[in-house]
Write an enzyme that holds these catalytic residues in place. Structure first.
Site, PDB file in Angstrom:
ATOM      1  N   ARG A  28      41.236  32.804  45.928  1.00 26.63           N
ATOM      2  CA  ARG A  28      41.805  32.402  47.225  1.00 26.63           C
ATOM      3  C   ARG A  28      41.367  30.976  47.581  1.00 26.63           C
ATOM      4  NH1 ARG A  28      41.765  37.685  46.976  1.00 26.63           N
ATOM      5  NH2 ARG A  28      43.062  38.985  48.343  1.00 26.63           N
ATOM      6  N   SER A 178      45.105  48.276  51.309  1.00 27.49           N
ATOM      7  CA  SER A 178      44.025  47.313  51.009  1.00 27.49           C
ATOM      8  C   SER A 178      43.801  46.309  52.143  1.00 27.49           C
ATOM      9  CB  SER A 178      44.333  46.565  49.704  1.00 27.49           C
ATOM     10  OG  SER A 178      44.405  47.454  48.620  1.00 27.49           O
ATOM     11  N   ASP A 298      39.818  49.146  43.301  1.00 24.36           N
ATOM     12  CA  ASP A 298      39.279  48.599  42.059  1.00 24.36           C
ATOM     13  C   ASP A 298      37.991  49.273  41.604  1.00 24.36           C
ATOM     14  OD1 ASP A 298      41.308  46.864  41.505  1.00 24.36           O
ATOM     15  OD2 ASP A 298      40.323  45.095  42.319  1.00 24.36           O
TER      16      ASP A 298
END
Length: 419
Positions: A28, A178, A298
């Site tokens: 990011r 998420s 994850d």
């Protein structure tokens, strides 16, 4: 490269293991650094995915020099770079990747960018990479997207939003998947001075064409820490591992490990030097663990393997995004755990592992396929504390954690390369 992991015992007291910056935060911030050249970063991830992002962002494509950019297996890079190159006026690129990447959908993100005015063309199969992106000024500022898609689609839009003329108002339709990853993106935007809001199902990001000089230190990766939580859980009482560097108020959804692994008798202590010490303090063995992992899918592979190694059953839900990762992770888990003797079933968004009886023996010298998926290799490695096994294509860990095998050796794992 296939690796043999002999049945191992780790030292109860081990030195600190340094884990590089979060891949999620790094990717990011690399994109934001490309948009704001005066942003400097420390403790960036050394993962393949982040290296791919960095290389692509350093290119200066033009309409006179069409450059195919191969991001290999890096799904985050595919999503983030699609949005990034869509706003690079005067550029023209083709984004491509591995054979698996060409099977991973991109249509929802592409359609949303097109609503904002982007020009993107599929060069092979409709809805999938490779894609040709002709960079231009995007003039629209309001758009909607399904909320239950990969949060990376949403983050990709939010990251470019401050460079849009009128910012972005993004409406999420339906139940949101998420949320921590979306909140991470917004928090990082806030850290560099971009104003955002997230109310009900609407996210607003103000335009921000310049930022003051800013230096950010990236927190280490909680997903990578998960494998050490598994190792401690599968070890004897008194086992301790210290990891650096982590924050108690983490932006990463996978920090949920701290609470989840209490059910395995693992305690986490945050130290004053930003390290964490994880310790096995109790032998806890709930018959079945029920977890909703919408916010941290994850770590599902790690949790399932931990449960199997301890003979605990589990029912995990909120896993629908795992089917479109590097592999169909739910089917891959079912196949590989079944080889070891597990009784396991999966649906489109859940996994159920049956508990094992006290006399159950895990299959020895089983070969675990990794499906070009780094998390398959790393999630199964802690089982070497219970039995010997072989990990196929073990070098796949470089996607997120290149030093993984060396770090395991440093704490006592017996690992050798198969010729």
């Amino acid at each position: 490269m296939d690796l043999r992991l002999q049945k191992s015992t780790i030292n109860k007291q081990v030195s600190t293991i340094s884990i590089t910056g979060s891949k999620s935060e790094t990717n990011r911030l690399l994109l934001l650094q490309a948009l704001y050249s005066n942003l400097t970063l420390e403790n960036t991830s050394n993962s393949d995915d982040s290296e791919v992002m960095m290389e692509a962002l350093n290119l200066k494509p033009t309409t006179h020099n069409l450059q195919p950019i191969n991001i290999h297996h890096a799904g985050t890079a595919m999503r983030f770079l699609t949005a990034y190159f869509a706003i690079q006026e005067g550029s023209e690129v083709i984004l491509t990747g591995s054979s698996r990447m060409k099977e991973r959908p991109i249509k929802i993100l592409v359609d949303t960018l097109k609503q904002l005015g982007a020009e993107i063309i599929y060069t092979e199969n409709e809805g999938f990479p490779p894609i040709k992106i002709i960079g231009k000024k995007l003039t629209q500022s309001k758009v909607s997207i399904a909320a239950n898609v990969s949060s990376q689609y949403i983050s990709a839009l939010l990251l470019i939003a401050p460079k849009l003329e009128n910012g972005l108002e993004l409406t999420l339709e339906g139940a949101i998947t998420s949320i921590p990853y979306i909140q991470m993106t917004l928090a990082l935007l806030n850290e560099i001075g971009v104003t955002t809001s997230f109310e009900n199902n609407t996210i607003k990001v103000n335009s921000q064409f310049t930022i003051h000089n800013s230096k950010l230190i990236i927190e280490s990766d909680w997903s990578s820490a998960s494998y050490y939580y598994s190792i401690v859980a599968l070890s004897e009482i008194g086992t301790q591992i210290t990891l650096s560097s982590y924050k108690q108020n983490s932006l990463q959804g996978d920090a949920a490990l701290v609470e989840i692994y209490k059910d395995f008798g693992v305690e986490t202590v945050f130290n004053s030097n930003n390290s964490v010490t994880i310790s096995k303090i109790l032998n806890l063995k709930p018959e079945t663990l029920n977890l909703q992992l919408n916010n941290s899918p994850d770590i599902a592979q790690t949790i399932v393997v931990t449960c199997f190694g301890l003979g605990i059953g589990c029912h995990l839900t909120g896993l629908h995004t795992l089917k479109i990762k590097e592999t169909d992770r739910l089917e891959a888990l079912k196949t590989e755990l079944t080889k070891l003797g597990a009784s396991i079933s999966v649906t489109n968004d859940s996994l159920t592992l049956q508990p094992s009886d006290a006399n159950f023996l895990i299959g020895r010298n089983t070969t675990i396929a990794t499906y070009q998926d780094h998390r398959m290799a790393m999630a199964f490695a802690p089982l070497a504390l219970k039995t010997s096994l072989v990990i196929e294509d073990a070098e796949v860990v470089s996607k997120s954690y290149p030093t993984f095998w060396n770090d395991l050796k440093s704490i006592g794992f017996q690992i050798s390369e198969l010729k």
